[in-house]
Scaffold this active site. Structure first.
Site, PDB file in Angstrom:
ATOM      1  N   SER A 142     -10.770  -2.497  -2.489  1.00 58.19           N
ATOM      2  CA  SER A 142      -9.638  -3.028  -1.625  1.00 58.19           C
ATOM      3  C   SER A 142      -8.280  -2.486  -1.828  1.00 58.19           C
ATOM      4  O   SER A 142      -8.199  -2.038  -2.876  1.00 58.19           O
ATOM      5  CB  SER A 142      -9.474  -4.636  -1.747  1.00 58.19           C
ATOM      6  N   ASP A 143      -7.383  -2.393  -0.856  1.00 61.30           N
ATOM      7  CA  ASP A 143      -6.063  -2.000  -1.408  1.00 61.30           C
ATOM      8  C   ASP A 143      -5.627  -3.497  -1.826  1.00 61.30           C
ATOM      9  O   ASP A 143      -6.130  -4.288  -2.047  1.00 61.30           O
ATOM     10  CB  ASP A 143      -5.086  -1.955   0.231  1.00 61.30           C
ATOM     11  N   TRP A 144      -4.453  -3.081  -2.490  1.00 64.52           N
ATOM     12  CA  TRP A 144      -3.855  -4.074  -3.620  1.00 64.52           C
ATOM     13  C   TRP A 144      -3.071  -5.306  -2.851  1.00 64.52           C
ATOM     14  O   TRP A 144      -2.062  -5.184  -2.270  1.00 64.52           O
ATOM     15  CB  TRP A 144      -2.705  -3.324  -4.527  1.00 64.52           C
ATOM     16  N   GLY A 145      -4.084  -6.344  -2.602  1.00 65.70           N
ATOM     17  CA  GLY A 145      -3.486  -7.519  -1.963  1.00 65.70           C
ATOM     18  C   GLY A 145      -4.254  -7.458  -0.460  1.00 65.70           C
ATOM     19  O   GLY A 145      -3.740  -8.056   0.453  1.00 65.70           O
ATOM     20  N   ALA A 146      -5.132  -6.937  -0.330  1.00 64.56           N
ATOM     21  CA  ALA A 146      -5.895  -6.571   0.922  1.00 64.56           C
ATOM     22  C   ALA A 146      -7.148  -7.781   0.995  1.00 64.56           C
ATOM     23  O   ALA A 146      -7.686  -7.443   2.041  1.00 64.56           O
ATOM     24  CB  ALA A 146      -6.168  -5.239   1.389  1.00 64.56           C
TER      25      ALA A 146
END
Ligand code: BGC
Length: 743
Positions: free
Chosen positions: A280-284
């Site tokens: 995942s992207d950071w916070g996704a």
């Protein structure tokens, strides 16, 4: 016998016996580098406990140390993007994760001293070089620096198509064409991974703008998606074989990218047969069950998410049967596969000294290959007859600008111009200590080269009036987390106009991340697009300006003449105030030059455009067809008096009977060549055309379909400058959606 053990036995019988390995070797088969990556991955997963699987798929931010109880040790590299602990008993190393948009990055949250590493030019410059071999060398260089810094997972390369010229991350991406983007990003990924580490293709998918990136939904039909951004990912994955893919922040057709079964499972894992893992992207991440079942394999940095969704909640979801055990096994297997396939497992990274001079040379060569000469009314290259030059602006006496956000690279030594821009995220503005002024002075020993900072336009104009020639350096910083408009900031348009009015021989050197408007274009005698030119950028700019090297970059993106020409004249979501909104990509696959060609608009500068210091003539192309694949051959001759780099481009489009109405645009880039030709030299080029570039994607049939008929093959110097054409008959063909998968 437990189901675990029985599956192991079944697997051993399937693989172990056929491979003739002994009973003892079977239990540690994953340690054997002679075994294929998939066999090793399966063996490793069979040997893992549930805790170990859960640990492998759960990452934390490299700069914040909040660890769940079961983490054995915290050994993150501070200031880095991410960290997943290793499992020593199985020989699984920690995943030490660094950003890689420009080079080995440092999250600015960490205390100084920053990790000092070599920045490449922005990826858009790599695309402008039209030179995959150069992109590979750049990737190999930053991958070697990552390895020497103790990192084994890099978060590059970005490949979302440049749909939004105001997009803050355009410098991290590779322009507007799927084939060009895939060629350079795929090569860069392969270069990074040549160091035995993982590279990550991102952001999957349609993260074309920063405005509203956490809430926006990029809405686009399947067919158009597959023929545009998804094609870029597909081709780059085939070429670069990245160990990891990162799902984006935004939603796609209303569904969060990291919860999109369509993107992660149907397209990526099934249709493309992708074997690596999705992080995942950071916070996704927004859910446990939905994300896991959609195909997310690793929650990368749970501290950025609203709460941890993998770890304990994932364990519980498996216990309750909401996420199948087989799905968790698949997550672990995919991460293990990437570790084996790239060599990460077998070649532990270790901190080592870096040869900064060697790295800087790679960055400088990359910059020289990507700098684009946009206008030259006889002023360039600079000759010894120019005795007095005034250089103005953009801290050209100190260095060159670099891009911001998570890809920020701190240079060896110091930020050449500290204190500019946001001092917190996503800043600061970094200037790399490679001074164009110093490089020009040493390249032109017979000339007086003076410098003014440009703060006072009148003083700059007065100095320019007394000089033989003026060079205005104009920069526009761009960064993750912020879009920008298309006009140069800080009154630079006025500064350029004032200087150009005072001296007709005014050259503008742009440092920025993508297209800009140029209200002063008629008045400038020369324009050079240097992008964010990287660690050797000052020297590279000076060498192009003085003709020590030809201007050999070509635009990987259309420069519009006005906002009105864009598919989205207003930046979507500007007034959304944090609320969810849709970005309707009704232009579909007609991105960039395709949009312009379809609408018969004349841009400021077209895709593929760039001047050389010499001239070329183009021979008639001949086209052969075999098994649905076109091979186009043609000659190019250097008709000028200097050596120079030709970048002949092949575009294909439907003609009679070839179903033109089904195409998103009259033509598509189908290939190119690049070579330095001596004066008078003729070089033969050959371009092989991927059948997907003659096809449309039929969502109902789940296939690439080529209509039988006549196609036009054009040989040009840009998307708006075709010099030769040929016709070819192509038979109808149909390629099932997975027929190109090679991994
Ligand atoms: C960016 C990613 C990056 C990650 C880790 C996010 O803000 O969107 O591209 O890799 O941070 O730094």
């Amino acid at each position: 016998m437990s189901s675990h053990a029985s599956r192991f036995l079944k697997w051993s019988l399937l693989f172990g016996l056929t491979l003739g390995v002994s009973a003892t070797a079977e239990t540690t088969l994953w340690r054997d580098p002679a075994q294929p990556a998939d066999v090793r991955a399966e063996a490793l997963v069979q040997a893992m406990t549930q805790d170990e699987k859960l640990q492998l798929v759960f990452g934390q931010f490299g700069s914040v140390q909040k660890r769940p109880a079961f983490y054995p040790a915290v050994e993150a590299r501070m200031g880095s993007a991410g960290y997943v602990p290793g499992i020593a008993r199985l020989g699984i190393p920690p995943q030490w994760i660094t950003d890689a948009g420009l080079g080995v990055a440092t999250q600015r949250q960490s205390a100084a001293p920053y990790r000092e590493r070599t920045a490449l030019p922005g990826s858009i410059a790599a695309a402008a070089s039209f030179d995959p071999a150069m992109a590979y060398r750049g990737g190999a260089m930053i991958g070697a620096e990552a390895r020497a810094s103790g990192f084994n997972v890099m978060l590059g390369g970005g490949i979302d198509l440049l749909r939004e010229p105001r997009g803050g991350r355009n410098f991290e991406y590779a322009g507007e064409d799927p084939l060009l983007a895939a060629s350079v990003v795929g090569a860069a990924i392969a270069g990074i991974q040549s160091n035995g580490i993982i590279s990550t293709i991102k952001h999957f998918a349609f993260n074309a703008q920063e405005t509203g990136r956490m809430v926006a939904s990029a809405d686009i039909a399947d067919s158009a998606a597959r023929m545009s951004d998804l094609l870029a990912f597909e081709l780059a994955i085939e070429k670069g074989k990245p160990g990891a893919a990162m799902c984006a922040y935004n939603r796609v057709n209303t569904v969060y990218a990291c919860e999109s079964d369509y993107l992660l499972t149907t397209v990526l894992k099934n249709d493309w047969r992708y074997r690596g893992y999705v992080m995942s992207d950071w916070g996704a991440v927004h859910s446990t069950e939905k994300a896991a079942n959609a195909g997310l394999d690793q929650e990368s940095a749970y501290t950025f998410d609203a709460k941890p969704f993998f770890g304990a909640p994932l364990r519980q979801a498996v216990i309750e049967g909401k996420v199948p055990q087989a799905r968790l096994d698949d997550m672990a297997r995919r991460i293990a596969y990437a570790m084996f396939a790239t060599g990460l497992y077998d070649n532990p990274v270790a901190e080592a000294p870096i040869d900064f001079e060697a790295s800087r040379k790679v960055a400088q060569a990359a910059a020289e290959g990507g700098i684009v000469l946009l206008k030259n009314a006889g002023v360039l290259p600079l000759t010894s007859s120019v005795k007095h030059i005034v250089v103005i602006g953009s801290h050209a006496d100190k260095g060159v600008m670099s891009g911001g956000g998570s890809s920020t690279v701190f240079p060896q030594g110091v930020n050449a111009v500290p204190g500019i821009g946001p001092q917190g995220w996503p800043g600061p503005v970094v200037f790399l200590p490679s001074s164009p002024l110093a490089a020009l002075k040493s390249a032109l020993p017979g000339a007086t080269v003076e410098y003014l900072d440009g703060a006072d336009a009148k003083a700059a104009a007065a100095a320019a009036a007394k000089a033989d020639l003026a060079i205005v350096f104009a920069s526009q910083w761009s960064t993750e987390d912020a879009d920008h408009d298309l006009n140069l900031p800080d009154g630079l348009d006025d500064l350029i106009a004032a200087v150009a009015a005072a001296n007709a021989k005014t050259v503008v050197v742009l440092q920025n991340g993508g297209p800009v408007l140029m209200p002063w274009l008629d008045k400038a005698a020369g324009v050079v697009e240097a992008w964010f030119p990287g660690a050797g950028g000052g020297e590279a700019i000076a060498r192009v300006l003085t003709g020590a090297v030809d201007a050999s970059g070509r635009l990987p993106v259309t420069f519009p003449a006005s906002l009105a020409q864009l598919a989205h004249p207003a930046l979507p979501g500007t007034d959304a105030n944090g609320k969810p909104f849709a970005i309707e990509y009704t232009e579909g696959a007609a991105v960039g030059y395709k949009w312009f060609a379809k609408n018969r608009s004349t841009p400021l500068f077209p895709f593929g455009f760039g001047l050389s210091y010499t001239h070329f003539s183009y021979g008639k192309p001949s086209v052969a067809t075999k098994d649905g694949r076109l091979t186009v051959t043609f000659d190019v001759t250097n008709t000028g008096k200097r050596a120079g780099a030709a970048v002949p481009q092949i575009y294909v489009g439907p003609a009679a009977g070839a179903d033109a109405a089904q195409w998103e645009a009259p033509f598509r880039l189908a290939g190119w060549g690049k070579a330095v030709l001596q004066p008078g030299e003729t070089r033969a080029f050959s371009v092989s055309v991927d059948p997907r570039l003659l096809a449309r994607f039929d969502s109902a049939a789940r296939a690439w379909t080529v209509s039988g008929g006549t196609y036009t093959v054009s040989l040009g110097a840009s998307a708006a400058d075709f010099r030769q054409t040929a016709s070819v008959h192509v038979d109808a063909a149909l390629y099932a959606v997975d027929s190109f998968a090679k991994q």
